[in-house]
Design an enzyme around this catalytic site. Structure first.
Site, PDB file in Angstrom:
ATOM      1  N   VAL A 229      13.107 -41.210  37.454  1.00 54.95           N
ATOM      2  CA  VAL A 229      13.603 -42.142  37.645  1.00 54.95           C
ATOM      3  C   VAL A 229      15.314 -41.417  37.975  1.00 54.95           C
ATOM      4  O   VAL A 229      16.488 -42.300  38.553  1.00 54.95           O
ATOM      5  CB  VAL A 229      14.177 -43.319  36.327  1.00 54.95           C
ATOM      6  CG1 VAL A 229      13.124 -44.245  37.045  1.00 54.95           C
ATOM      7  CG2 VAL A 229      14.614 -42.733  35.069  1.00 54.95           C
ATOM      8  N   ARG A 231      16.442 -37.852  39.334  1.00 49.85           N
ATOM      9  CA  ARG A 231      16.467 -36.910  40.308  1.00 49.85           C
ATOM     10  C   ARG A 231      15.604 -36.103  41.591  1.00 49.85           C
ATOM     11  O   ARG A 231      14.299 -36.060  39.834  1.00 49.85           O
ATOM     12  CB  ARG A 231      17.486 -35.646  40.114  1.00 49.85           C
ATOM     13  CG  ARG A 231      19.058 -36.133  40.664  1.00 49.85           C
ATOM     14  CD  ARG A 231      19.497 -37.082  41.817  1.00 49.85           C
ATOM     15  NE  ARG A 231      20.528 -36.441  42.558  1.00 49.85           N
ATOM     16  CZ  ARG A 231      20.956 -38.106  42.383  1.00 49.85           C
ATOM     17  NH1 ARG A 231      20.398 -38.916  41.984  1.00 49.85           N
ATOM     18  NH2 ARG A 231      22.125 -38.050  42.674  1.00 49.85           N
ATOM     19  N   ASP A 255      10.896 -42.680  41.760  1.00 51.95           N
ATOM     20  CA  ASP A 255      11.787 -43.268  42.372  1.00 51.95           C
ATOM     21  C   ASP A 255      13.234 -42.609  43.005  1.00 51.95           C
ATOM     22  O   ASP A 255      13.438 -42.580  44.081  1.00 51.95           O
ATOM     23  CB  ASP A 255      12.524 -44.354  41.066  1.00 51.95           C
ATOM     24  CG  ASP A 255      13.381 -45.388  42.668  1.00 51.95           C
ATOM     25  OD1 ASP A 255      13.232 -46.284  43.635  1.00 51.95           O
ATOM     26  OD2 ASP A 255      14.987 -44.701  41.689  1.00 51.95           O
ATOM     27  N   GLU A 260      14.202 -36.988  50.942  1.00 48.22           N
ATOM     28  CA  GLU A 260      14.658 -38.686  50.717  1.00 48.22           C
ATOM     29  C   GLU A 260      14.970 -38.949  51.947  1.00 48.22           C
ATOM     30  O   GLU A 260      16.446 -38.026  52.848  1.00 48.22           O
ATOM     31  CB  GLU A 260      15.359 -38.635  49.852  1.00 48.22           C
ATOM     32  CG  GLU A 260      14.527 -39.256  47.984  1.00 48.22           C
ATOM     33  CD  GLU A 260      15.994 -39.638  46.942  1.00 48.22           C
ATOM     34  OE1 GLU A 260      16.908 -40.051  47.194  1.00 48.22           O
ATOM     35  OE2 GLU A 260      15.338 -39.783  46.417  1.00 48.22           O
ATOM     36  N   HIS A 279      14.248 -44.510  46.046  1.00 52.76           N
ATOM     37  CA  HIS A 279      15.222 -44.051  44.874  1.00 52.76           C
ATOM     38  C   HIS A 279      16.276 -45.479  44.972  1.00 52.76           C
ATOM     39  O   HIS A 279      17.182 -45.829  45.823  1.00 52.76           O
ATOM     40  CB  HIS A 279      16.237 -42.892  45.828  1.00 52.76           C
ATOM     41  CG  HIS A 279      16.398 -42.681  45.154  1.00 52.76           C
ATOM     42  ND1 HIS A 279      17.384 -40.924  44.451  1.00 52.76           N
ATOM     43  CD2 HIS A 279      17.819 -42.685  43.929  1.00 52.76           C
ATOM     44  CE1 HIS A 279      18.270 -40.385  44.123  1.00 52.76           C
ATOM     45  NE2 HIS A 279      18.557 -41.964  42.971  1.00 52.76           N
ATOM     46  N   ALA A 282      18.406 -48.400  41.242  1.00 52.77           N
ATOM     47  CA  ALA A 282      19.733 -48.981  40.749  1.00 52.77           C
ATOM     48  C   ALA A 282      21.116 -49.980  41.426  1.00 52.77           C
ATOM     49  O   ALA A 282      21.809 -49.615  41.316  1.00 52.77           O
ATOM     50  CB  ALA A 282      20.515 -47.236  40.064  1.00 52.77           C
TER      51      ALA A 282
END
Length: 318
Positions: A229, A231, A255, A260, A279, A282
């Site tokens: 979660v 990197r 995630d 990406e 990602h 948060a």
């Protein structure tokens, strides 16, 4: 007094910044370039702080720069680009997403332990599919990193009646009740071998890049899961795919990814024992507001000559 630049669109807004930077000139510019400064009537030589910058901005334009703030929690791109001018301090929003990151990790652990994708598939097919699945209680969580999100997740895991091991890169000033702390490479092997859920919450640095590769994955139990979660890049993705395909680990919840967006041809999309999220852990209004409060607090501190929060150690990379 030094001029403060904030990159448009400013977050928090310029009026809130001016309120805490009373006496300083606060200017919003569309880009951190000489041309943008000229249009705003700003002399780059008078800029003492730049807020909302990114690692791709050329900050050498500002010779008197004292403070740079990144709205992101992770600063690996800043370190890799060597983007912080000598003499300037870089601060980050680290800690703003700790709570939702921990919640997301817990969600992924629950999904994996209960084979939740199987239910999702059955729902799409209108099938009533009951089966025996796992639970978190009585299992062991291994945290690779015990920063803000790792500490929050440790508390949630203890509330779920789990045991918690945590790998830390350096001694902590305070202990986390109920958490067994491990250190160094020997600690990593003990953590991986003894955990049912290995959750990566550490930053990506020169030290942590590729920390968990094929050999390290081989230390894990075949019934254990990997969750990332923080990197991508801490876990070697090719080695992870190979372990998932071979069944030497039970599954993964991801995630954060080395590339990406995750490429459309990545095998991770289609592996039945993998949960992929974009990602997005948060991405909450509360995370954004906590980030604003960190910046406003640091603006007050900088104006008063007080120590700043979240100053990045560029040698450590976080």
């Amino acid at each position: 007094m030094p001029t403060v630049l904030t990159k448009a669109p400013a977050d928090p807004d310029v009026d809130r910044l001016r309120a805490v930077l009373d006496g300083h000139r606060v200017v919003e510019v569309e880009a951190l370039t000489r041309a943008a400064c000229e249009r705003a009537g700003v002399d780059p030589a008078e800029v003492g702080a730049v807020l909302g910058a990114s690692s791709t901005d050329d900050l050498s334009l500002f010779p008197a720069l004292e403070w740079v703030h990144s709205g992101a929690a992770g600063v690996d791109a800043w370190v890799a680009a060597d983007a912080v001018p000598a003499g300037a301090r870089l601060t980050s929003a680290v800690g703003n997403g700790a709570v939702p990151l921990a919640e997301h990790a817990l969600m992924l652990m629950l999904q994996l332990s209960r084979s939740a994708p199987r239910w999702a598939q059955a729902q799409r097919e209108h099938r009533w599919d009951r089966f025996v699945h796992g639970e978190l209680a009585g299992s062991t969580l291994g945290l690779v990193g015990l920063g803000h999100s790792g500490t929050d997740l440790a508390g949630k895991a203890l509330a779920c009646h789990m045991s918690v091991l945590a790998l830390t890169g350096r001694p902590r000033d305070t202990e986390v009740p109920g958490v067994t702390l491990l250190h160094g490479q020997d600690g990593l092997r003990q953590l991986l071998a003894g955990s049912d859920h290995v959750v990566v919450t550490c930053p990506l640095t020169a030290r942590t890049r590729g920390l968990i590769g094929a050999e390290e994955l081989s230390w894990m139990r075949p019934t254990a899961f990997v969750v990332v979660v923080s990197r991508g890049g801490v876990v070697d993705e090719d080695a992870l795919v190979a372990a998932l395909r071979a069944g030497t680990i039970a599954g993964a919840g991801l995630d954060a990814h080395p590339v990406e967006p995750l490429p459309a041809d990545s095998p991770l999309w289609d592996l039945p024992n993998v949960v992929v999220t974009p990602h997005n852990a948060a991405t909450t209004p509360q995370t954004a507001e906590r980030g604003r409060q960190i910046l406003l607090d640091n603006a007050r501190r900088w104006a008063a000559g007080l120590p700043l929060r979240n100053v990045v150690d560029l040698d450590r990379g976080y």
